[in-house]
Scaffold this motif. Structure first.
Motif, PDB file in Angstrom:
ATOM      1  N   ILE A 111      -4.903  -6.650   3.675  1.00 28.98           N
ATOM      2  CA  ILE A 111      -6.286  -6.215   3.849  1.00 28.98           C
ATOM      3  C   ILE A 111      -7.044  -7.490   4.196  1.00 28.98           C
ATOM      4  CG2 ILE A 111      -8.292  -5.152   2.782  1.00 28.98           C
ATOM      5  CD1 ILE A 111      -6.373  -3.582   0.981  1.00 28.98           C
ATOM      6  N   TYR A 156      -5.507   4.664   8.319  1.00 29.40           N
ATOM      7  CA  TYR A 156      -6.469   4.954   7.259  1.00 29.40           C
ATOM      8  C   TYR A 156      -7.720   5.496   7.936  1.00 29.40           C
ATOM      9  CZ  TYR A 156      -4.188   3.132   3.107  1.00 29.40           C
ATOM     10  OH  TYR A 156      -3.358   2.958   2.034  1.00 29.40           O
ATOM     11  N   ASP A 168       1.577  -5.546   2.524  1.00 30.41           N
ATOM     12  CA  ASP A 168       0.611  -5.161   3.538  1.00 30.41           C
ATOM     13  C   ASP A 168      -0.606  -6.069   3.361  1.00 30.41           C
ATOM     14  OD1 ASP A 168       2.174  -2.859   4.477  1.00 30.41           O
ATOM     15  OD2 ASP A 168       1.675  -1.974   2.543  1.00 30.41           O
ATOM     16  N   TYR A 225     -13.003  -4.834   6.896  1.00 24.73           N
ATOM     17  CA  TYR A 225     -11.651  -5.285   6.574  1.00 24.73           C
ATOM     18  C   TYR A 225     -10.676  -4.577   7.495  1.00 24.73           C
ATOM     19  CZ  TYR A 225     -13.587  -6.961   2.137  1.00 24.73           C
ATOM     20  OH  TYR A 225     -14.321  -7.606   1.187  1.00 24.73           O
ATOM     21  N   ILE A 282      -8.101   4.305  -0.609  1.00 25.98           N
ATOM     22  CA  ILE A 282      -9.068   3.212  -0.654  1.00 25.98           C
ATOM     23  C   ILE A 282     -10.472   3.805  -0.676  1.00 25.98           C
ATOM     24  CG2 ILE A 282      -9.983   1.180   0.538  1.00 25.98           C
ATOM     25  CD1 ILE A 282      -7.183   0.817   1.776  1.00 25.98           C
ATOM     26  N   VAL A 292      -8.954  -0.092  -4.387  1.00 29.11           N
ATOM     27  CA  VAL A 292      -7.682   0.517  -4.026  1.00 29.11           C
ATOM     28  C   VAL A 292      -7.246   1.330  -5.237  1.00 29.11           C
ATOM     29  CG1 VAL A 292      -5.312   0.129  -3.274  1.00 29.11           C
ATOM     30  CG2 VAL A 292      -7.132  -1.412  -2.502  1.00 29.11           C
ATOM     31  N   LEU A 295       0.806  -1.228   0.000  1.00 31.96           N
ATOM     32  CA  LEU A 295       0.000   0.000   0.000  1.00 31.96           C
ATOM     33  C   LEU A 295       0.835   1.272   0.000  1.00 31.96           C
ATOM     34  CD1 LEU A 295      -2.717  -1.070   2.585  1.00 31.96           C
ATOM     35  CD2 LEU A 295      -3.066  -0.698   0.129  1.00 31.96           C
ATOM     36  N   ASP A 344      -0.221  -3.122   8.418  1.00 31.85           N
ATOM     37  CA  ASP A 344       1.048  -2.711   7.829  1.00 31.85           C
ATOM     38  C   ASP A 344       2.027  -3.879   7.908  1.00 31.85           C
ATOM     39  OD1 ASP A 344       3.019  -0.591   6.924  1.00 31.85           O
ATOM     40  OD2 ASP A 344       3.963  -1.269   8.787  1.00 31.85           O
ATOM     41  N   ILE A 365      -6.841  -3.410   8.004  1.00 28.69           N
ATOM     42  CA  ILE A 365      -5.655  -3.134   7.186  1.00 28.69           C
ATOM     43  C   ILE A 365      -4.442  -3.238   8.096  1.00 28.69           C
ATOM     44  CG2 ILE A 365      -4.509  -1.488   5.669  1.00 28.69           C
ATOM     45  CD1 ILE A 365      -7.314  -0.225   5.244  1.00 28.69           C
ATOM     46  N   SER A 399      -2.106  -2.774  13.044  1.00 33.15           N
ATOM     47  CA  SER A 399      -3.293  -2.326  12.334  1.00 33.15           C
ATOM     48  C   SER A 399      -3.131  -0.853  11.965  1.00 33.15           C
ATOM     49  CB  SER A 399      -4.536  -2.492  13.201  1.00 33.15           C
ATOM     50  OG  SER A 399      -5.644  -1.892  12.570  1.00 33.15           O
TER      51      SER A 399
END
Length: 155
Positions: free
Chosen positions: A74, A144, A72, A89, A121, A110, A65, A93, A91, A99
């Motif tokens: 999802i 995010y 990464d 979902y 996203i 994406v 990402l 790293d 996400i 998270s």
């Protein structure tokens, strides 16, 4: 062995970037592939958060990402936590195994656009008879976050 090879090729084709496209990946919950958690160390927390039993395969998508060349994740919630029309979902790293946000929708797109070095996203979701909502998530201050949401209406 043949089924495993087919599944591997299918999963790769789903996450392979499309050349010349405005998006990198479209995520539909019915196309999620079994993936291992980022590390066994955080598997227990992920299973509890996303409703996976010990015997369930964790499913989701793997892609970079932020351009650091580290995968990464999802990760899709287990099916019982998904509604009829949408799904959460998580996400993760890949470099820190932490998270970096939760996105809710189906499908997710994406985008090839980046903000603060991370891909944008976008998510569509609706709850049953309601027309739906379209949201945009960007990376801000380590997470995010949803920066815009549009309620869709039908006439």
């Amino acid at each position: 062995m043949r089924v495993s090879l087919w599944l591997l090729l299918f999963c790769f084709s789903v996450v392979a970037p499309a050349q010349g496209a405005e998006y990198v990946l479209r995520i539909d919950r019915d196309e999620a592939c079994p993936i291992g958690p980022p590390t066994p160390k955080i598997e227990k927390g992920l299973r509890a958060l996303l409703g996976y039993k010990h015997s369930d395969a964790i499913v989701g998508f793997v892609l970079d990402l932020n351009g650091d060349r580290i995968n990464d994740y999802i990760i899709q919630a287990n099916k019982p936590l998904c509604g009829a029309e949408t799904c959460p979902y998580e996400i993760m790293d890949g470099s820190s195994n932490k998270s970096i946000g939760t996105v809710i929708g189906d499908p997710l797109v994406v985008s090839s656009m980046k903000i603060q070095g991370h891909l944008v996203i976008q998510a569509y979701g609706h709850g049953g008879a309601k027309p739906g909502m379209y949201g945009t998530y960007v990376f801000d201050e380590g997470q995010y976050v949803e920066v815009s949401g549009i309620d869709l209406i039908s006439e």
